[in-house]
Design a protein around this motif. Structure first.
Motif, short mmCIF file in Angstrom:
data_model
loop_
_atom_site.label_atom_id
_atom_site.label_comp_id
_atom_site.label_asym_id
_atom_site.label_seq_id
_atom_site.Cartn_x
_atom_site.Cartn_y
_atom_site.Cartn_z
N ASP A 1 7.50 29.47 80.54
CA ASP A 1 7.78 30.10 81.64
C ASP A 1 7.05 29.67 83.20
O ASP A 1 7.08 30.32 84.14
N GLY A 2 6.98 28.19 82.90
CA GLY A 2 6.18 27.79 84.37
C GLY A 2 4.72 28.23 84.42
O GLY A 2 4.29 28.06 85.45
N TYR A 3 4.03 28.52 83.55
CA TYR A 3 2.70 28.77 83.40
C TYR A 3 2.05 28.17 82.37
O TYR A 3 2.35 28.12 81.07
N LEU A 4 0.66 27.89 82.63
CA LEU A 4 -0.14 27.33 81.35
C LEU A 4 -0.90 28.49 80.90
O LEU A 4 -1.55 29.18 81.31
N LEU A 5 -0.46 28.76 79.48
CA LEU A 5 -1.17 29.87 79.08
C LEU A 5 -2.43 29.38 78.39
O LEU A 5 -2.44 28.30 77.63
N PHE A 6 -3.31 30.43 78.62
CA PHE A 6 -4.77 30.20 77.92
C PHE A 6 -5.48 31.22 77.23
O PHE A 6 -6.48 31.20 76.41
N LEU A 7 -4.90 32.59 77.32
CA LEU A 7 -5.50 33.58 76.68
C LEU A 7 -4.35 34.75 76.09
O LEU A 7 -3.38 34.69 76.98
N GLU A 8 -4.62 35.61 75.19
CA GLU A 8 -3.94 36.48 74.72
C GLU A 8 -4.94 37.69 74.34
O GLU A 8 -5.97 37.58 73.77
N ASP A 9 -4.13 38.92 74.16
CA ASP A 9 -4.93 39.89 73.69
C ASP A 9 -4.70 39.94 72.40
O ASP A 9 -3.77 39.36 71.72
N GLU A 10 -5.51 40.66 71.53
CA GLU A 10 -5.57 40.93 70.21
C GLU A 10 -4.33 41.30 69.45
O GLU A 10 -3.77 40.76 68.49
N ASP A 11 -3.49 42.07 70.25
CA ASP A 11 -2.13 42.80 69.90
C ASP A 11 -0.93 41.98 70.14
O ASP A 11 0.14 42.39 70.02
N GLU A 12 -1.13 40.73 70.92
CA GLU A 12 -0.28 39.94 71.51
C GLU A 12 0.79 40.64 72.45
O GLU A 12 1.72 40.25 72.49
N LYS A 13 0.39 41.66 73.14
CA LYS A 13 0.99 42.35 74.03
C LYS A 13 1.06 41.48 75.35
O LYS A 13 2.01 41.69 76.13
N PHE A 14 0.04 40.88 75.79
CA PHE A 14 -0.19 40.10 77.02
C PHE A 14 -0.61 38.88 76.73
O PHE A 14 -1.31 38.65 75.83
N VAL A 15 -0.13 37.88 77.58
CA VAL A 15 -0.62 36.55 77.68
C VAL A 15 -1.16 36.35 79.10
O VAL A 15 -0.38 36.78 80.19
N TRP A 16 -2.15 35.42 79.50
CA TRP A 16 -2.82 35.10 80.79
C TRP A 16 -2.38 33.66 80.90
O TRP A 16 -2.53 32.81 80.07
N GLY A 17 -2.04 33.57 82.27
CA GLY A 17 -1.66 31.89 82.32
C GLY A 17 -1.86 31.71 84.00
O GLY A 17 -2.36 32.56 84.65
N ILE A 18 -1.81 30.50 84.28
CA ILE A 18 -1.88 29.85 85.52
C ILE A 18 -0.76 29.04 85.85
O ILE A 18 0.03 28.36 84.96
N ARG A 19 -0.02 29.50 87.15
CA ARG A 19 1.21 28.73 87.46
C ARG A 19 1.02 27.24 87.34
O ARG A 19 0.25 26.72 87.71
N GLU A 20 2.19 26.76 86.77
CA GLU A 20 2.23 25.37 86.52
C GLU A 20 2.04 24.44 88.06
O GLU A 20 1.34 23.20 87.85
N ASP A 21 2.39 24.97 89.08
CA ASP A 21 2.49 24.29 90.06
C ASP A 21 1.04 24.16 90.76
O ASP A 21 0.72 24.03 92.27
N GLN A 22 0.23 25.16 90.21
CA GLN A 22 -1.09 25.28 90.60
C GLN A 22 -2.29 24.70 89.80
O GLN A 22 -3.54 24.93 90.24
N LEU A 23 -1.86 23.67 88.98
CA LEU A 23 -2.84 23.11 87.85
C LEU A 23 -3.62 22.12 88.73
O LEU A 23 -4.84 21.89 87.93
#
Length: 141
Positions: free
Chosen positions: A78-100
């Motif tokens: 989705d245009g984001y570098l994913l690096f973190l998720e919660d244990e229930d996989e309800k949320f994922v955290w990322g960094i915008r690809e254009d900000q790497l």
């Protein structure tokens, strides 16, 4: 390349785990990290690189409340570098690809059920330090 965040990340081991920081136990050596990242067709921000160098092997921190992805598991979605998720996989955290290329970019959170992204309104380093403080905060009662 200068180390901006490395010592601050290393300091989390004695602060929260009450032990000395050890590269072989807590961090990922640079040559190993480089190999893990070579498989990707993207580069990661300096702050994320130094995070892995300092804490990439520390299960107590990498899996404290949320789960940080191993360097070879990183992916862009989705245009984001994913690096973190919660244990229930309800949320994922990322960094915008254009900000790497930004040394310490803003963190975004995706609600996996809805697929929408929302800014955490803080950089990676701010988010990580705040998260660990919250996770390891002693109960005042």
């Amino acid at each position: 390349m200068s180390e901006i965040f490395l010592d601050r990340f290393r300091a989390l081991v004695p602060k929260y785990l009450e032990d000395d920081w050890r590269e072989e136990e807590d961090g990922i050596p640079a040559d190993v990290l480089n190999e893990m990242l070579d498989a990707h067709d993207f580069t990661i921000p300096l702050v994320l690189r130094e995070f892995y160098l300092a804490l990439g092997n520390s299960e107590d921190l990498m899996e404290a409340f949320h789960f940080f992805w191993d360097p070879d598991e990183l992916e862009i979605e989705d245009g984001y570098l994913l690096f973190l998720e919660d244990e229930d996989e309800k949320f994922v955290w990322g960094i915008r690809e254009d900000q790497l290329d930004v040394p310490d970019p803003i963190v975004w959170r995706r609600n996996n059920a809805r697929g929408d992204w929302q800014s955490e309104e803080g950089t990676f380093s701010e988010y990580v330090f705040d998260m660990f403080e919250w996770v390891f905060e002693e109960d005042p009662n």
